[in-house]
Design an enzyme around this catalytic site. Sequence first.
Site, PDB file in Angstrom:
ATOM      1  CE  LYS A 184      -4.527   0.554   0.197  1.00 24.42           C
ATOM      2  NZ  LYS A 184      -5.484  -0.422  -0.368  1.00 24.42           N
TER       3      LYS A 184
HETATM    4  P1  NAD Z   1     -13.620   6.794  -3.207  1.00 22.42           P
HETATM    5  O1  NAD Z   1     -12.713   7.939  -2.967  1.00 22.42           O
HETATM    6  O2  NAD Z   1     -14.059   6.476  -4.596  1.00 22.42           O
HETATM    7  O3  NAD Z   1     -14.971   6.964  -2.345  1.00 22.42           O
HETATM    8  C1  NAD Z   1     -14.985   7.200  -0.985  1.00 22.42           C
HETATM    9  C2  NAD Z   1     -16.398   7.666  -0.614  1.00 22.42           C
HETATM   10  O4  NAD Z   1     -16.513   7.780   0.793  1.00 22.42           O
HETATM   11  C3  NAD Z   1     -16.761   9.025  -1.194  1.00 22.42           C
HETATM   12  O5  NAD Z   1     -18.131   9.030  -1.554  1.00 22.42           O
HETATM   13  C4  NAD Z   1     -16.510   9.989  -0.010  1.00 22.42           C
HETATM   14  O6  NAD Z   1     -17.267  11.180  -0.105  1.00 22.42           O
HETATM   15  C5  NAD Z   1     -16.989   9.090   1.113  1.00 22.42           C
HETATM   16  N1  NAD Z   1     -16.453   9.459   2.425  1.00 22.42           N
HETATM   17  C6  NAD Z   1     -15.190   9.779   2.789  1.00 22.42           C
HETATM   18  N2  NAD Z   1     -15.127  10.021   4.110  1.00 22.42           N
HETATM   19  C7  NAD Z   1     -16.378   9.836   4.583  1.00 22.42           C
HETATM   20  C8  NAD Z   1     -16.963   9.938   5.863  1.00 22.42           C
HETATM   21  N3  NAD Z   1     -16.229  10.280   6.926  1.00 22.42           N
HETATM   22  N4  NAD Z   1     -18.280   9.654   5.980  1.00 22.42           N
HETATM   23  C9  NAD Z   1     -19.024   9.279   4.904  1.00 22.42           C
HETATM   24  N5  NAD Z   1     -18.534   9.184   3.663  1.00 22.42           N
HETATM   25  C10 NAD Z   1     -17.233   9.475   3.513  1.00 22.42           C
HETATM   26  O7  NAD Z   1     -12.912   5.547  -2.525  1.00 22.42           O
HETATM   27  P2  NAD Z   1     -13.225   4.012  -2.774  1.00 22.42           P
HETATM   28  O8  NAD Z   1     -12.317   3.504  -3.846  1.00 22.42           O
HETATM   29  O9  NAD Z   1     -14.692   3.809  -2.903  1.00 22.42           O
HETATM   30  O10 NAD Z   1     -12.694   3.384  -1.397  1.00 22.42           O
HETATM   31  C11 NAD Z   1     -13.499   3.366  -0.228  1.00 22.42           C
HETATM   32  C12 NAD Z   1     -12.901   2.358   0.740  1.00 22.42           C
HETATM   33  O11 NAD Z   1     -12.864   1.071   0.109  1.00 22.42           O
HETATM   34  C13 NAD Z   1     -11.471   2.639   1.195  1.00 22.42           C
HETATM   35  O12 NAD Z   1     -11.337   2.144   2.522  1.00 22.42           O
HETATM   36  C14 NAD Z   1     -10.642   1.780   0.249  1.00 22.42           C
HETATM   37  O13 NAD Z   1      -9.376   1.455   0.808  1.00 22.42           O
HETATM   38  C15 NAD Z   1     -11.544   0.575   0.154  1.00 22.42           C
HETATM   39  N6  NAD Z   1     -11.312  -0.280  -1.020  1.00 22.42           N
HETATM   40  C16 NAD Z   1     -11.394   0.224  -2.285  1.00 22.42           C
HETATM   41  C17 NAD Z   1     -11.211  -0.635  -3.372  1.00 22.42           C
HETATM   42  C18 NAD Z   1     -11.365  -0.158  -4.793  1.00 22.42           C
HETATM   43  O14 NAD Z   1     -11.280  -0.992  -5.713  1.00 22.42           O
HETATM   44  N7  NAD Z   1     -11.637   1.115  -5.031  1.00 22.42           N
HETATM   45  C19 NAD Z   1     -10.908  -1.981  -3.163  1.00 22.42           C
HETATM   46  C20 NAD Z   1     -10.844  -2.467  -1.858  1.00 22.42           C
HETATM   47  C21 NAD Z   1     -11.057  -1.600  -0.794  1.00 22.42           C
END
Ligand code: NAD
Length: 428
Positions: free
Chosen positions: A118
Amino acid sequence: MTEVDASHAGPALEWDTPLFRMASAQFQQALPYCGVSDMVAERLSYPERAVIVSVPLRRDDGSIQIFPGYRVQHSTVLGPTKGGLRYDPHVDLGECAALATWMTWKCALLQLPYGGAKGGIRVDPHGLTPRELEKLTRRFTSELVREIGPQSDIPAPDMATNEQTMAWIMDTYSMLKGYAVPEIVTGKPISLGGSLFRREATGAGVVMVTEQAGRRQGWELAGKACVVQGFGNVGGVAASELHDRGARVVGVSDISGGLYSQAGLDVPALHAYAAAHGSLEGYDLCERITNEQLLELPCDVLIVAAREDQLHADNAPRVQAAMIVEGANGPTTLEADEIFRERGIPVVPDILANAGGVTVSYFEWVQDLGRLFWDRDEIRRKLADKMGTAFDRVFSVAEEKGITLRQAAMVAAIRQVAAALEARGIYP
Ligand code: NAD
């Protein structure tokens, strides 16, 4: 058996932060059920490598600003390391180390030939212009050129990074090598060798395991009340997949706050609004609530898909969901986990629930290396197979040992890495 001296002299290591301690505690809690040697337990407690760089950026106004950048590689026992890059003001070495460790378990649980990594840059990405983001990404890539590679460490998108970021990394790396290297990153545009269904894979995988977990408990998703925190890549797609399966999405939220409708929200309309306005801020065709209220709504399924540390000792006693599914990494603290165990609320853990993303990233890498591309249906079917197999392993370990789903997922994953590490041994 080889004796291991587990004590290291001196102060705590640099990645020893609360999030890394949480990842370590989860590992320690699973160990008694794993039957692995002291050598394996001790070696896997530490990331193998951690790199800190300082990334200079010439801002559009001509000034220079320096941002800290990180990359942590937890384990190369099973193959190259794999994991996202995030741009966020909270990025630090401990966060990257924790997330890299979880990636090792996630890859092992899905039986992918990878260890975890990461990284990211400590920056508020919303304070930079697109041109500045491009320059920052390209310079970060050149700082990491000795660390990353298609056979050593393969980055992917994470918070606030996306297909465009991956395209800049691929281009920069390819320029430095002198030839096109699409397999250096995953989650890139289809035109550069990205995979169909990669963008939807994490959210779709979250809903696949939610459906399977429901069936284990004797119910189907159609008509069930679901709440989704986070409306980005993971939460937004999960909400659409739930909606497509006939579930009632009664609450969603993003950083601007939450939305609620007992009858079920119009998810396609929310996507159209977010695409036009950049977020859900200002949407007023339903009741507005806070993120805190959203997490405490009565529902059949709560999907937490925003960021870490959202369910904690303060709000866990008030959560009214029948089941929690972790779309984000590390959204439930150790204290909250214990409260949910006592209250009998199952938590489908992150390393299982959100593994769809890295699984299709693996498919993308394989397709790039083979220069042979699959269609969307084939990828979706292969993902469903992988998620289904991992789900069955986790549930059978949980039943056999009488432990939580998180502990069971960790046990299955640790055993996978341990078998390889035992066979390889410690070099030299
Ligand atoms: P992203 O940036 O596309 O979306 C994050 C979302 O969460 C946004 O809508 C943002 O406004 C919202 N957000 C942020 N802080 C917040 C809060 N305090 N309260 C409510 N909403 C909040 O990110 P993502 O890719 O969707 O990733 C989200 C999570 O999933 C992270 O923990 C990431 O590590 C994990 N993840 C992502 C992937 C992937 O393929 N994108 C894969 C595995 C895990």
